[in-house]
Design an enzyme around this catalytic site. Structure first.
Site, PDB file in Angstrom:
ATOM      1  N   HIS A  63       0.962  -0.996   0.128  1.00 31.34           N
ATOM      2  CA  HIS A  63      -0.025  -0.080  -0.254  1.00 31.34           C
ATOM      3  C   HIS A  63       0.969   1.918   0.176  1.00 31.34           C
ATOM      4  O   HIS A  63       0.450   2.268  -0.845  1.00 31.34           O
ATOM      5  CB  HIS A  63      -0.718   0.060   1.534  1.00 31.34           C
ATOM      6  CG  HIS A  63      -1.872   1.805   0.754  1.00 31.34           C
ATOM      7  ND1 HIS A  63      -3.284   1.667   0.998  1.00 31.34           N
ATOM      8  CD2 HIS A  63      -1.419   2.229   1.843  1.00 31.34           C
ATOM      9  CE1 HIS A  63      -3.648   1.658   0.375  1.00 31.34           C
ATOM     10  NE2 HIS A  63      -2.891   2.876   1.580  1.00 31.34           N
ATOM     11  N   GLU A  64       1.348   1.686   0.579  1.00 36.10           N
ATOM     12  CA  GLU A  64       2.388   2.563   0.892  1.00 36.10           C
ATOM     13  C   GLU A  64       3.710   2.885  -0.003  1.00 36.10           C
ATOM     14  O   GLU A  64       3.615   4.190  -0.692  1.00 36.10           O
ATOM     15  CB  GLU A  64       3.664   2.590   1.699  1.00 36.10           C
ATOM     16  CG  GLU A  64       2.635   2.609   3.478  1.00 36.10           C
ATOM     17  CD  GLU A  64       1.529   3.389   3.286  1.00 36.10           C
ATOM     18  OE1 GLU A  64       2.143   4.961   2.766  1.00 36.10           O
ATOM     19  OE2 GLU A  64       0.596   3.381   4.398  1.00 36.10           O
TER      20      GLU A  64
END
EC number: 3.4.24.-
Length: 650
Positions: free
Chosen positions: A428-429
């Site tokens: 996600h990051e």
């Protein structure tokens, strides 16, 4: 005769209290003396007259004293007695017959004034004690039982901790305008020669934490005149008319000490726009505001009284309060730029022992949008971190750690997460970071981490190159794409069915930004350069005043279509970037799983397949992260951050 001869000697408050207590003690002594005679009389045994005659006959009476009807004396065993005798003419003969030593004296008649004093003394004591208690309660203005209408303004004395303009940094323009007021108070003839008049009032306007109250304290320290301080909420009470009475009393105190300065903090508590309430408008707050308007610039001018007020809501103030003659100048106290942040940091760093590697400019460059209060908190957090580690000097590493803590939240090292959840957070990051590196218009990547901070399980942090005061359409569209980088990365890796609730804050940021672009910034060709909603911060009686409530259904439908179009364009850009650079996404996610926190330069080296240069063991140890938490990043981040995924149901 000089003026000093006409001055009345001031009463020493200690002497006044001493006299009051002496009076109370004297009253108590009289009260005791009143009952002392009765107590002594009661100490003698009371006997009947027949028993008294019997003792005479027995010869056990030693001495007798007759005073009217009262007969007292001592027996042969030296015990006192007391009795009341009828009009007995044989008593004297019987005493002579038995050889009793007796004497007669006139009956004592107490003084009428003494009787009145004895009878009134309890009431005098009660009234005196009650008066003393009420005087003590009313020493603090407005705090006594009869002091509702007294002003709560306090005269500021700075014997210790005096603040001057040397302690105020980063807001030079605001300081110069207020310095002029101080100069006028010190030397009014300098301005009066050219016909200038001292401003009656100055309104300090700025965001919370920018230094409005600090400026007021600096004026108090520099002006060397009486300085009264009060909060806007101190005027308003539940009783109608109390606030207006306090305003009158405050100006009466100020007139006695003129020239002087009165500082009203948070004036929006009493100065809100009139007519916003229901009914005829004669409520307590509006009466207080009316009285304040009259005292500031009414029929009778209050010469020598300067009103300085502070607020962060100038939009809700009544126009009559803002006009010249009341507040002649509005001083904007903005958030500091990089030079201002350097000066503010230097002021606060004077009290902290610094290591040689600390650079105020480097810290200021990494804190855009910080207010003066934020910077003071940053220096304090760094000092606390150094003290916690047992250091004697605060180094740059503590400032960097404190900056991460303030902007992204404290590390939540106690959480426990599974490896799959850590991997989802890393992708996600990495998705956010990769979009920011490839989409033109995005702010430079500063740091990306999968260590939970605050309420977020992971954070991608972008910082602008310099202070920014506006955003172009290109930059806003790039930020829309950045919002969806995390969700699309998860979708590409895990599939549509494995999406979780972690992107809720990203979606909220994108939706709010797209709606603002359409309804406020005129960035839609279809809807044109029109504003379709008013300031949502203007709230009266709990209801937002919005023009969108009155727009047609067709316009509302067009707005929704344009918002959806902008969001979908940003999503499409993010999807294209991540699809074309899927290999880089895997490399960046693997580096995050290994090191947990990467800087912008380290992220670039990671996606290029290079060694990120950490051979000193500074990588974070693998975190034991747990379930629970939210992906909402802290709203204090000036350039926006993007949180990692949260588990289902978070």
């Amino acid at each position: 005769m000089n003026d000093d001869d006409n001055k009345q000697p001031e009463t020493n408050p200690w002497m006044k209290s001493l006299l009051i207590w002496v009076g109370i003690l004297v009253g108590l002594a009289l009260f005791v003396a009143m009952f002392d005679g009765r107590t002594r009389a009661a100490a003698a045994d009371g006997i009947s007259y027949s028993e008294f005659l019997q003792r005479i006959d027995e010869g056990t009476v030693k001495k007798v004293e007759i005073a009217g009807d009262v007969v007292s004396g001592t027996l042969s065993n030296d015990k006192a007695f007391r009795t009341y005798a009828p009009n007995d003419p044989m008593l004297i003969e019987r005493l002579k017959e038995k050889g009793v030593n007796f004497a007669a004296k006139p009956e004592e008649q107490p003084s009428i004034w003494l009787v009145i004093l004895y009878q009134s003394l309890p009431f005098i004591l009660i009234i005196g004690i009650a008066f003393f208690i009420m005087r003590q309660m009313q020493k603090n203005a407005g705090s006594g039982a009869m002091g509702f209408g007294k002003s709560r303004a306090r005269m500021l004395t700075q014997k210790e901790g005096r603040v001057t303009f040397d302690d105020v940094a980063g807001i030079d323009e605001a300081r110069e305008e207020l310095q002029e007021i101080v100069d006028f108070l010190k030397d009014p003839t300098k301005f009066a020669r050219l016909g200038g008049k001292i401003p009656k009032g100055a309104l300090l306007v700025g965001s919370p934490g920018t230094g409005k109250t600090l400026l007021a304290r600096a004026i108090a320290g520099e002006a060397n005149v009486p300085f009264f301080t009060i909060s806007g909420s101190d005027f308003v009470e539940m009783f109608v008319g109390v606030g207006a009475s306090r305003v009158r009393d405050m100006f009466e105190q100020a007139k006695k000490n003129a020239p002087c300065i009165v500082f009203i903090d948070e004036i929006d508590a009493v100065g809100r726009h009139r007519g916003a309430g229901l009914g005829n408008g004669n409520d307590e707050r509006e009466q207080t505001l009316n009285q304040l308007l009259v005292e500031m610039d009414g029929f009778e001018a209050n010469e020598g009284i300067i009103i300085i007020a502070a607020t962060n809501r100038p939009d809700v103030l009544d126009p009559a309060l803002l006009r010249p003659g009341r507040f002649d100048r509005q001083v904007v106290v903005p958030r500091p730029d990089i030079d201002g942040r350097v000066k503010i940091l230097e002021v606060h760093m004077k009290k902290v022992p610094l290591a040689p590697d600390v650079s105020a400019r480097t810290i200021a460059r990494g804190t855009p949008g910080f207010s003066g209060a934020d910077l003071a908190n940053l220096v304090n957090e760094a000092a606390l971190l150094a003290a916690r580690k047992g250091k004697r000097l605060v180094a740059m590493s503590e400032f960097e750690e404190a900056k991460d803590k303030v902007m992204m939240g404290a590390e939540r090292k106690s959480m426990v997460m599974t490896e799959d959840e850590k991997k989802a957070t890393a992708y996600h990051e990495a998705g956010h970071a990769l979009v920011s590196l490839h989409v033109p218009g995005c702010d430079p990547l500063h740091k990306v981490t999968i260590i939970p901070r605050g309420r977020a399980l992971g954070v991608t942090w972008n910082l602008p190159d310099r202070d920014r005061y506006s955003m172009s359409m290109k930059q806003m569209k790039a930020k829309l794409a950045l919002c969806f980088g995390g969700r699309i990365a998860e979708q590409l890796i895990y599939g549509e069915d494995s999406l979780n609730t972690g992107a809720s804050n990203d979606i909220q940021q994108a939706t709010d930004m797209a709606r603002a672009m359409v309804m406020e910034y005129g960035m839609s060709e279809k809807l044109g350069w029109l504003r379709y909603r008013d300031n949502q911060d203007e709230v009266f009686l709990g209801h937002s005043v919005s023009r969108s409530q009155h727009m047609s259904e067709q316009t509302a439908r067009m707005i929704d279509e344009e918002v959806r179009r902008l969001v979908e364009e940003g999503e499409s850009v993010a999807r294209q970037v991540l699809t074309d650079n899927l290999n880089q996404l895997h490399k960046l996610a693997e580096a995050l799983l290994e090191y947990e926190t990467l800087s912008g330069e380290e992220s670039k080296r990671a996606i290029a397949g290079e060694d990120i240069g950490r051979d000193d063991g500074n990588a974070h140890k693998p975190a034991s992260l747990g379930t629970g938490g939210s992906s909402i990043p802290k709203t204090r981040r000036p350039s926006g951050g993007f949180g990692g995924p949260a588990p289902q149901g978070a």
